[in-house]
Each structure stands twice: as structure tokens, then as C-alpha cells.
Design an enzyme around this catalytic site. Structure first.
Site, PDB file in Angstrom:
ATOM      1  CE  LYS A 153      -1.477   2.801   3.082  1.00  0.00           C
ATOM      2  NZ  LYS A 153      -1.449   4.078   2.326  1.00  0.00           N
ATOM      3  CD  GLU A 229      14.665   0.996   7.156  1.00  0.00           C
ATOM      4  OE1 GLU A 229      15.152   2.007   7.692  1.00  0.00           O
ATOM      5  OE2 GLU A 229      15.335  -0.023   6.923  1.00  0.00           O
ATOM      6  CB  CYS A 263      13.542   9.272   7.285  1.00  0.00           C
ATOM      7  SG  CYS A 263      14.435   8.354   6.039  1.00  0.00           S
ATOM      8  CD  GLU A 360      11.057  12.402  11.345  1.00  0.00           C
ATOM      9  OE1 GLU A 360       9.951  11.924  11.618  1.00  0.00           O
ATOM     10  OE2 GLU A 360      11.732  12.020  10.389  1.00  0.00           O
TER      11      GLU A 360
HETATM   12  P1  NAP Z   1       3.143   8.166   8.115  1.00  0.00           P
HETATM   13  O1  NAP Z   1       2.026   9.064   8.419  1.00  0.00           O
HETATM   14  O2  NAP Z   1       3.561   7.197   9.149  1.00  0.00           O
HETATM   15  O3  NAP Z   1       2.733   7.425   6.759  1.00  0.00           O
HETATM   16  C1  NAP Z   1       3.523   6.414   6.195  1.00  0.00           C
HETATM   17  C2  NAP Z   1       2.611   5.358   5.593  1.00  0.00           C
HETATM   18  O4  NAP Z   1       1.786   4.819   6.614  1.00  0.00           O
HETATM   19  C3  NAP Z   1       1.657   5.917   4.526  1.00  0.00           C
HETATM   20  O5  NAP Z   1       1.454   4.937   3.533  1.00  0.00           O
HETATM   21  C4  NAP Z   1       0.385   6.128   5.312  1.00  0.00           C
HETATM   22  O6  NAP Z   1      -0.761   6.092   4.503  1.00  0.00           O
HETATM   23  C5  NAP Z   1       0.419   4.931   6.234  1.00  0.00           C
HETATM   24  N1  NAP Z   1      -0.409   5.062   7.430  1.00  0.00           N
HETATM   25  C6  NAP Z   1      -0.892   6.174   8.023  1.00  0.00           C
HETATM   26  N2  NAP Z   1      -1.653   5.853   9.079  1.00  0.00           N
HETATM   27  C7  NAP Z   1      -1.674   4.495   9.159  1.00  0.00           C
HETATM   28  C8  NAP Z   1      -2.303   3.559  10.025  1.00  0.00           C
HETATM   29  N3  NAP Z   1      -3.057   3.939  11.058  1.00  0.00           N
HETATM   30  N4  NAP Z   1      -2.100   2.242   9.796  1.00  0.00           N
HETATM   31  C9  NAP Z   1      -1.356   1.833   8.755  1.00  0.00           C
HETATM   32  N5  NAP Z   1      -0.747   2.667   7.899  1.00  0.00           N
HETATM   33  C10 NAP Z   1      -0.894   3.997   8.107  1.00  0.00           C
HETATM   34  O7  NAP Z   1       4.438   8.948   7.714  1.00  0.00           O
HETATM   35  P2  NAP Z   1       4.535  10.175   6.738  1.00  0.00           P
HETATM   36  O8  NAP Z   1       4.407  11.408   7.511  1.00  0.00           O
HETATM   37  O9  NAP Z   1       3.684  10.000   5.557  1.00  0.00           O
HETATM   38  O10 NAP Z   1       6.043   9.962   6.268  1.00  0.00           O
HETATM   39  C11 NAP Z   1       7.080  10.568   6.900  1.00  0.00           C
HETATM   40  C12 NAP Z   1       7.674   9.704   8.005  1.00  0.00           C
HETATM   41  O11 NAP Z   1       8.302   8.573   7.413  1.00  0.00           O
HETATM   42  C13 NAP Z   1       8.744  10.443   8.756  1.00  0.00           C
HETATM   43  O12 NAP Z   1       8.692  10.145  10.112  1.00  0.00           O
HETATM   44  C14 NAP Z   1      10.025   9.879   8.143  1.00  0.00           C
HETATM   45  O13 NAP Z   1      11.143   9.995   8.964  1.00  0.00           O
HETATM   46  C15 NAP Z   1       9.635   8.464   7.891  1.00  0.00           C
HETATM   47  N6  NAP Z   1      10.498   7.868   6.863  1.00  0.00           N
HETATM   48  C16 NAP Z   1      11.408   6.946   7.260  1.00  0.00           C
HETATM   49  C17 NAP Z   1      12.261   6.385   6.341  1.00  0.00           C
HETATM   50  C18 NAP Z   1      13.284   5.370   6.784  1.00  0.00           C
HETATM   51  O14 NAP Z   1      13.834   4.704   5.931  1.00  0.00           O
HETATM   52  N7  NAP Z   1      13.565   5.226   8.060  1.00  0.00           N
HETATM   53  C19 NAP Z   1      12.182   6.736   4.984  1.00  0.00           C
HETATM   54  C20 NAP Z   1      11.247   7.682   4.598  1.00  0.00           C
HETATM   55  C21 NAP Z   1      10.389   8.221   5.567  1.00  0.00           C
HETATM   56  P3  NAP Z   1      -1.405   7.421   3.905  1.00  0.00           P
HETATM   57  O15 NAP Z   1      -0.271   8.285   3.464  1.00  0.00           O
HETATM   58  O16 NAP Z   1      -2.219   6.903   2.805  1.00  0.00           O
HETATM   59  O17 NAP Z   1      -2.180   8.037   5.021  1.00  0.00           O
END
Ligand code: NAP
Length: 459
Positions: A153, A229, A263, A360
Site C-alpha cells: 500500500k 524504517e 527521514c 522531526e
Molecule cells: P506516516 O504518516 O507514518 O505514513 C507512512 C505510511 O503509513 C503511509 O502509507 C500512510 O498512509 C500509512 N499510514 C498512516 N496511518 C496508518 C495507520 N493507522 N495504519 C497503517 N498505515 C498507516 O508517515 P509520513 O508522515 O507519511 O512519512 C514521513 C515519516 O516517514 C517520517 O517520520 C520519516 O522519517 C519516515 N520515513 C522513514 C524512512 C526510513 O527509511 N527510516 C524513509 C522515509 C520516511 P497514507 O499516506 O495513505 O495516510
């Protein structure tokens, strides 16, 4: 589901979403198809993955444009992301042939021990919007190379890049049921289904620490393999003996790539007192020259933030830091390129306990804190629940070894501002995650060890 261009709010395209029943069916089909995929010889799987890599490179320009339109990053960065995404497919096409097991000297006469590596089974993954191409291949390529099926997804903000990669995978010969992209606007439903589905053997997630913790709890119910991650709070340390120009070059990449939405982005710049003013002066000169524009515009360097909510978070964290006593060296406001554009900003005098240093930022705002000694820098750098990436600049070889050892992070870059590569293990410790992606270690995340004891062999 409409997909919006964050640069101007235009609808880029609409995509089909999948219901819970449909995703359940897709998981079951993936599970049925994985046995044939695992039975294909490693050499053949390798050739199919290589064909996928070739197609990604062939369609580099179209993929880059899709990426820019849905996630906003400048086209030049999107092209780099296509290459980065493709590199995982190339790497794992090669690793597919090298999932070696081992033989172990036996503990008894007439018995022999073999250890084989078996595919984990059907996997599920959830990916974020900030690297909408690379996060798909960093998970699917090792899964497919290992002989697993995978259902992914993507973020609802960026399903198009994922769907484009899926279309190329099918063209390359990857069976349709073995790699499936399932866009949805109901992430909690999909997350729960993936984590609790009895057929799914592994869940791989890239995203925020908060959602990662939720998925870990949910995945506990069926004891799945997990890779996480998660978020980071990267320190970027400039010691007094550093090459300041090189540190400024590194800081520009580590902070402003993807408008700070990374990230591994430098979240806290820690600069030793004796070079602080020089560093700030040179850094501000570069930051103030950045071109903020729609990513499709020639020469754009800073695109929009992904959503209005993301914009408001960056704005409020910056305003709060200023009200808490930080000083503005550059920027600090909305940019007139569009509703979700924020002016690249430099804050100095940031105290370690300010919200902007604890969370962050995920935007084009650099926060600078000065320090006096190496011990103080290490204490500040490690004072976080995160442990993903860290950076430091120095020309003292003893300090290189000491500081690298003492930094409590999964990744340390010395005199470099960019560390992502398919050949090295990417991942974090503490609340930044579990497991590694990329390198030969990334393949192990999709393989189980099977210990076989063969008796009755005689003497
Ligand atoms: P996020 O809100 O956690 O979203 C990431 C993914 O999770 C999206 O596909 C999102 O779907 C989904 N999601 C949201 N709520 C969920 C739930 N309750 N259950 C299951 N899945 C759910 O993170 P973001 O703000 O989009 O992305 C940024 C974050 O990712 C930052 O914290 C960044 O540091 C981290 N990141 C980490 C890495 C690494 O390699 N460590 C790499 C890139 C990013 P929707 O978008 O469709 O809501």
C-alpha cells in the site's frame, strides 16, 4: 481517489482504491502464486528483475515526471530518485543468485547438518510519500529476489509512482499476483488487515515512529516478521577543525534535499563555537540563493511541502522556536511560489530542549545550536529517542574513530552529506526502527533459515 499536485493543488489523476474484501482476495492470490515464483530458478528470477531494472531506466524521464507531479520534488531530484530506485532492482537481481545456505560440521558421526535459506512467504508493505519510487523497490526487489510475493500500500498522496513501477514489473515478466500495489484512502484499515492477516508472514513499513509502533502492536497478534524504517532526528555536527566549505556543501544536501522532507534529513545542526559564525555566514549565503519553485520549472531546487497540514507543522514549529528564543538568520515565512511553499530558513541559537530540536521538522528549516567540546556535542547528538542517520565533519583522524564509535545511530556519515546507496545497510536503532534495507543484509529480511539434520548416514 484524486491524486493532487502539491505545487498547485491540481488533480494529477484519479486512481482506483481497494476495499478490505478486495485486498484480502489479493493477499490470497499472492499466496497462491508465490510457490511457483519461489520454484523459478534463482537465475531466471534474476533475469526477470534485471529486465525490470532495464525498463525503469528506459522510462526514467516519465517516472521522474510522475514523481515530481505527485510529490512535488524538483525534477532533477526525481531523476536521481529514479536511479536510486532502479539501483535496488539491479542490486537484488544480482543477489537473487546468492542466497547461499551453509553446511555445519556435524556434532556426531552419521549425521549431517545443512542450513538453507527459504523465502519468508507472502509479505505486505506500507510506504510513505517522500520517496515514492525508491521505497517501493527497496522493499519489493529483495522480496521478489528471495522468492516471496509482496502486496504494497503506497501513501494515498503518491500512488502513481508505485503503479507505474508495477506496470513496468508486469512488462518485465513478474507475475501479476506476485507483486501488487493496492492504493487506498483508508490506511488504518489496510494496516490492520496486513498485520492481522493469517496469510501474511511479514510486514515491512517505512513511515513515522507513531504508526510503526501501532503496526508493531497489531503484528504481534500473528507473530509476523517485521521491518520498520521509522523517523529520525539526525544530528549534523561541524567540529572546529572541519573544512567549513565542505561542511556547508554537505549541510545543503543533508538539510534541503526534498525540501527537508527526508527521514535522514539533518534535523539538528551542532556547530562548534569557534567556527559557528563562519559556518552560519557561508550557509546563509547558499540558502538564500536557493530557487523555490514548482518542481517542473527549470532550475527549481525547493518544491512544496506535501500537504497543507505539513506546511502548517513547519510554520508552527518555526514560529514556536522563535518565540522560545531562537534567532532568525534567514527566511522564516511562507513563500509566494504557492500555498504549500515555505521559504528555506536558518535558525540560530536553538536550545536542545526546544520543540524544533526534539521533533522531526520535515521541512526546509535548518536549526543551529552551538557547542563547546566534543563531549558536549556527543551528549547533545545522542540525547534523542531516535537513532537513524548522523553526520559529522572533522579533519582529525582520532576524532573520526571516536565520534563514529560513540554516536548511537544506525548510520554515520563522516565528511559526507548523503549516505543512501543500495550497497550498504540502511536502517536505524532505538525508536528509528528494526531491520535493514539495501545491501546483502536487506535480502535476509525476506529469508528464513531452515536447519536440516540428516541422520542415519553411517560412519
Ligand atoms: P506516516 O504518516 O507514518 O505514513 C507512512 C505510511 O503509513 C503511509 O502509507 C500512510 O498512509 C500509512 N499510514 C498512516 N496511518 C496508518 C495507520 N493507522 N495504519 C497503517 N498505515 C498507516 O508517515 P509520513 O508522515 O507519511 O512519512 C514521513 C515519516 O516517514 C517520517 O517520520 C520519516 O522519517 C519516515 N520515513 C522513514 C524512512 C526510513 O527509511 N527510516 C524513509 C522515509 C520516511 P497514507 O499516506 O495513505 O495516510
Amino acid at each position: 481517489m484524486p491524486v493532487l499536485n502539491p505545487a498547485n493543488g491540481d488533480v494529477v489523476a484519479s486512481v482506483r482504491t481497494y476495499s478490505e474484501t478486495e485486498i484480502d482476495e489479493i493477499i490470497r492470490k499472492a499466496d497462491a502464486a508465490r510457490h511457483d515464483w519461489a520454484a523459478v530458478t534463482a537465475k531466471e528470477r534474476s533475469a526477470i528483475l534485471r529486465a525490470w531494472f532495464d525498463l525503469i531506466i528506459l522510462h526514467r524521464e516519465e517516472l521522474a515526471e510522475i514523481c515530481t507531479r505527485e510529490c512535488g520534488k524538483p525534477l532533477a531530484e526525481a531523476r536521481t530518485e529514479v536511479d536510486y530506485a532502479a539501483s535496488f532492482v539491479e542490486w537484488y537481481s544480482e543477489e537473487a543468485k546468492r542466497a547461499y545456505g551453509e553446511t555445519i560440521p556435524s556434532f556426531a558421526v552419521g549425521k549431517s547438518i545443512v542450513v538453507t535459506k527459504e523465502p519468508v512467504g507472502t509479505c505486505a508493505a506500507i510506504t510513505p510519500w517522500n520517496f515514492p519510487l525508491a521505497m517501493i523497490t527497496r522493499k519489493s526487489a529483495p522480496a521478489l529476489a528471495a522468492g516471496c510475493a509482496i502486496v504494497i500500500k503506497p501513501s494515498e498522496a503518491t500512488p502513481l509512482s508505485a503503479l507505474a513501477l508495477e506496470a513496468l514489473a508486469v512488462k518485465a515478466g513478474i507475475p501479476t499476483d506476485v507483486l501488487r500495489i493496492v492504493p487506498s484512502d483508508d490506511a488504518p484499515m489496510v494496516g490492520k488487515l496486513f498485520c492481522t492477516h493469517p496469510t501474511v508472514r511479514k510486514i515491512s513499513f517505512t513511515g513515522s515512529t507513531a504508526i510503526g509502533k501501532l503496526l508493531l502492536e497489531q503484528a504481534g497478534s500473528t507473530v509476523k516478521r517485521v521491518s520498520m524504517e521509522l523517523g529520525g532526528n539526525a544530528p549534523f555536527i561541524v567540529f572546529g577543525d572541519a573544512d567549513v566549505d565542505a561542511a556547508v556543501d554537505g549541510a545543503m544536501i543533508a538539510k534541503f534535499r526534498n525540501a527537508g522532507q527526508s527521514c535522514i534529513g539533518a534535523n539538528r545542526m551542532l556547530v562548534q563555537r569557534d567556527v559557528h559564525d563562519l559556518f552560519v555566514e557561508k550557509f546563509v549565503a547558499r540558502v538564500s540563493a536557493l530557487k523555490v519553485a514548482n518542481g517542473l520549472e527549470e532550475g527549481a531546487q525547493i518544491g512544496p511541502l506535501i500537504t497543507d497540514t505539513a506546511f502548517k507543522k513547519v510554520e508552527s514549529l518555526t514560529d514556536l522556536a522563535l518565540s522560545q528564543g531562537a534567532s532568525l538568520a534567514w527566511g522564516g515565512s511562507h513563500h509566494n511560489a504557492g500555498a504549500q511553499f515555505y521559504t528555506p530558513t536558518v535558525l540560530t541559537g536553538v536550545a536542545p530542549d526546544m520543540d524544533i530540536a526534539r521533533q522531526e521538522i520535515f521541512g526546509p528549516v535548518a536549526s543551529i545550536t552551538s557547542f563547546q567540546s566534543e563531549d558536549e556535542a556527543l551528549r547533545l547528538a545522542n540525547d534523542t529517542r531516535y537513532g537513524l542517520a548522523s553526520y559529522f565533519y572533522t579533519r582529525d583522524i582520532g576524532r573520526v574513530a571516536r565520534v563514529m564509535r560513540e554516536l548511537e545511530y544506525g548510520m554515520v556519515a563522516v565528511n559526507e552529506g548523503l549516505l543512501g546507496t543500495e550497497v550498504a545497510p540502511f536502517g536505524g536503532i532505538k525508536e528509528s526502527g528494526l531491520g535493514r534495507e539495501g545491501s546483502r543484509h536487506g535480502m535476509d529480511e525476506y529469508l528464513e533459515l531452515k536447519y536440516g539434520l540428516i541422520g542415519g548416514l553411517g560412519t
